[in-house]
Motif scaffolding. Structure first.
Motif, mmCIF file in Angstrom:
data_model
loop_
_atom_site.group_PDB
_atom_site.id
_atom_site.type_symbol
_atom_site.label_atom_id
_atom_site.label_comp_id
_atom_site.label_asym_id
_atom_site.label_seq_id
_atom_site.Cartn_x
_atom_site.Cartn_y
_atom_site.Cartn_z
ATOM 1 N N ILE A 198 1.180 -0.912 -0.206
ATOM 2 C CA ILE A 198 0.021 -0.231 -0.196
ATOM 3 C C ILE A 198 0.852 1.038 0.003
ATOM 4 O O ILE A 198 1.777 1.448 0.697
ATOM 5 N N ASP A 199 0.220 2.588 -0.941
ATOM 6 C CA ASP A 199 1.123 3.421 -0.859
ATOM 7 C C ASP A 199 -0.056 4.789 -0.136
ATOM 8 O O ASP A 199 -0.519 4.801 -0.429
ATOM 9 N N PRO A 200 1.266 4.405 1.415
ATOM 10 C CA PRO A 200 0.398 5.312 2.123
ATOM 11 C C PRO A 200 0.560 7.133 1.481
ATOM 12 O O PRO A 200 -0.786 7.547 2.093
ATOM 13 N N ALA A 201 1.082 7.329 0.420
ATOM 14 C CA ALA A 201 0.718 8.689 0.003
ATOM 15 C C ALA A 201 -0.257 8.530 -0.184
ATOM 16 O O ALA A 201 -1.088 9.523 -0.645
ATOM 17 N N THR A 202 -1.247 7.992 -1.487
ATOM 18 C CA THR A 202 -2.499 7.877 -2.166
ATOM 19 C C THR A 202 -3.405 6.948 -1.684
ATOM 20 O O THR A 202 -4.951 7.121 -2.002
ATOM 21 N N GLY A 203 -3.125 6.305 -0.326
ATOM 22 C CA GLY A 203 -4.131 5.632 0.597
ATOM 23 C C GLY A 203 -4.416 4.122 -0.320
ATOM 24 O O GLY A 203 -5.402 3.481 -0.165
ATOM 25 N N ARG A 204 -3.246 3.489 -0.999
ATOM 26 C CA ARG A 204 -4.393 2.367 -2.599
ATOM 27 C C ARG A 204 -3.369 1.360 -2.765
ATOM 28 O O ARG A 204 -1.569 1.947 -2.767
ATOM 29 N N PRO A 205 -3.593 0.558 -3.281
ATOM 30 C CA PRO A 205 -2.180 -0.308 -3.290
ATOM 31 C C PRO A 205 -1.264 -0.069 -4.549
ATOM 32 O O PRO A 205 -2.063 1.043 -5.291
ATOM 33 N N ILE A 206 0.004 -0.221 -4.844
ATOM 34 C CA ILE A 206 0.920 0.238 -5.524
ATOM 35 C C ILE A 206 0.408 -0.024 -7.781
ATOM 36 O O ILE A 206 -0.587 -1.466 -7.049
ATOM 37 N N ASP A 207 0.689 1.200 -7.742
ATOM 38 C CA ASP A 207 0.096 0.276 -9.782
ATOM 39 C C ASP A 207 0.934 0.220 -10.758
ATOM 40 O O ASP A 207 0.148 0.897 -11.285
ATOM 41 N N HIS A 208 2.163 0.852 -9.974
ATOM 42 C CA HIS A 208 3.472 1.101 -11.124
ATOM 43 C C HIS A 208 3.796 -0.144 -11.848
ATOM 44 O O HIS A 208 2.883 -1.734 -11.932
ATOM 45 N N LYS A 209 5.165 0.162 -12.218
ATOM 46 C CA LYS A 209 5.162 -0.805 -13.265
ATOM 47 C C LYS A 209 6.677 -2.106 -12.335
ATOM 48 O O LYS A 209 7.093 -2.621 -13.090
ATOM 49 N N LEU A 210 7.475 -1.378 -11.048
ATOM 50 C CA LEU A 210 7.793 -1.946 -10.415
ATOM 51 C C LEU A 210 7.532 -3.019 -9.959
ATOM 52 O O LEU A 210 6.685 -3.304 -8.801
ATOM 53 N N VAL A 211 8.396 -4.029 -9.841
ATOM 54 C CA VAL A 211 7.166 -5.931 -9.261
ATOM 55 C C VAL A 211 8.705 -6.836 -8.468
ATOM 56 O O VAL A 211 8.006 -7.289 -7.673
ATOM 57 N N SER A 212 9.342 -5.848 -8.306
ATOM 58 C CA SER A 212 10.290 -6.356 -7.538
ATOM 59 C C SER A 212 11.286 -5.568 -7.277
ATOM 60 O O SER A 212 12.480 -4.990 -7.545
ATOM 61 N N ALA A 213 11.539 -5.508 -5.759
ATOM 62 C CA ALA A 213 12.835 -4.661 -4.784
ATOM 63 C C ALA A 213 13.577 -5.857 -4.129
ATOM 64 O O ALA A 213 13.031 -6.445 -3.243
ATOM 65 N N THR A 214 15.061 -5.924 -4.670
ATOM 66 C CA THR A 214 16.243 -6.829 -3.652
ATOM 67 C C THR A 214 17.110 -5.868 -3.180
ATOM 68 O O THR A 214 17.410 -4.851 -3.830
#
Length: 353
Positions: free
Chosen positions: A269-285
């Motif tokens: 969840i993105d605290p700035a929008t209050g919604r689940p993320i919907d951008h193209k980044l799918v994985s961060a290690t």
């Protein structure tokens, strides 16, 4: 279970170690214990452990994990965190030194990510059905989102550490803290500390998606961990790394999700929008000195999205590996600090310098 790739989570895979859970072998060359904790799985793998170090080890592992659950669980009504969340007041509440260290790490990373990693995001997590509450039948309304966001923000939380003890305080009585974004790394580091106290110097331990290792595997080779491709196939490796005694954690949006009214909703969840993320980044290690540190950064980077995550990784000197969905497949990027850990990579784009 695949003979060559032992699944740690849907994001990272262990490539060296035992094929199946086993008691100490006759020559004590390999030992493994695994089980469930914190709603996920843990695994402890040892190479050539001292015989006396194994006495009562499984019981101590369980005790460590039980203590962490007692502190951090939002599903247990009697946990330290649940009692804090249910406390309808603003007076400082006592916490352990270890929990204070976790919260201090969360506040520091939260500030550096501009609030993208926010441990007070619990009301939004629950609203969207990824916490103790059930999934919603209908999409939350903007009014519901705004109401939940009004109870979110790191500035509402204060940590006090003194010689006499540690206290956590909130200025909103109904502030809800969720430490799951660092909880797996927190528990992983505690298991690693247990190994050190028992004189065990060759181990790999993991809780969920957080992993840390020391020394060599039972095959006298480096412990190797694979970053999984963002697909439903659990044995496809995107890259393989040698942790070199560090911790690693991966956050991804492609496994923990559900569909509502024809839309796929991520658990992040993105605290700035209050919604689940919907951008193209799918994985961060992220690779860091501790599993908890890595566990905190990966979530914040996932919230930020590809370009902001790259910029922050470069600014902070983080060892980061990103996978982004494109129209033709996936594109990967690693920071200069991540490259020394890489043993093998697939379709990796050169890092910016």
């Amino acid at each position: 279970m695949n003979k060559y790739a032992v699944i740690i989570t849907g994001a990272v895979m262990l490539l060296a170690g035992c094929d199946k859970p086993s008691p100490p072998s006759a020559d004590n060359q390999a030992w493994m214990a695994e089980g469930k904790t914190m709603g996920t799985f843990y695994r402890v793998m040892l190479a050539s452990p001292p015989a006396d170090a194994l006495v009562g080890l499984k019981e101590q592992i369980s005790q460590v994990l039980e203590q962490d659950n007692h502190e951090l669980s939002t599903y247990r009504q009697d946990s330290v965190l649940s009692r804090f969340n249910h406390y309808n007041g603003t007076a400082p509440q006592p916490i352990s030194a270890a929990m204070a260290d976790l919260i201090a790490t969360a506040l520091r990373i939260g500030a550096k990510t501009g609030g993208a990693m926010d441990i007070t995001v619990g009301p939004l997590v629950n609203l969207w059905g990824f916490g103790p509450d059930k999934q919603p039948v209908l999409m939350p309304t903007q009014a519901q989102i705004d109401s939940a966001r009004a109870r979110v923000g790191l500035h509402h939380l204060r940590l006090t550490e003194e010689v006499s003890g540690q206290w956590l305080q909130k200025d909103l009585p109904d502030l809800y803290v969720d430490l799951s974004t660092l909880g797996e790394g927190y528990a992983t580091d505690h298991l690693a500390a247990l190994m050190e106290r028992r004189g065990i110097t060759r181990y790999l331990v993991s809780v969920g998606g957080a992993v840390i290792s020391r020394g060599l595997s039972p095959q006298d080779k480096p412990w190797r961990v694979a970053i999984q491709k963002p697909t439903d196939r659990e044995v496809d490796a995107q890259a393989v790394v040698d942790l070199q005694g560090h911790g690693i954690s991966t956050s991804g949006s492609y496994r923990n999700y559900y569909e509502l009214q024809g839309k796929r909703l991520s658990h992040i969840i993105d605290p700035a929008t209050g919604r689940p993320i919907d951008h193209k980044l799918v994985s961060a290690t992220v690779i860091a000195t501790t599993a908890m540190e890595a566990d905190g950064w990966d979530t914040g980077l996932m919230v930020l999205g590809t370009e902001k995550a790259k910029a922050l990784a470069e600014q902070q000197g983080l060892a980061v590996y990103l996978i982004t969905k494109t129209e033709t497949g996936f594109e990967t990027w690693m920071s200069p600090q991540f490259r020394p850990f890489i043993i093998q990579a697939t379709d990796t784009q050169p890092e910016k310098r």
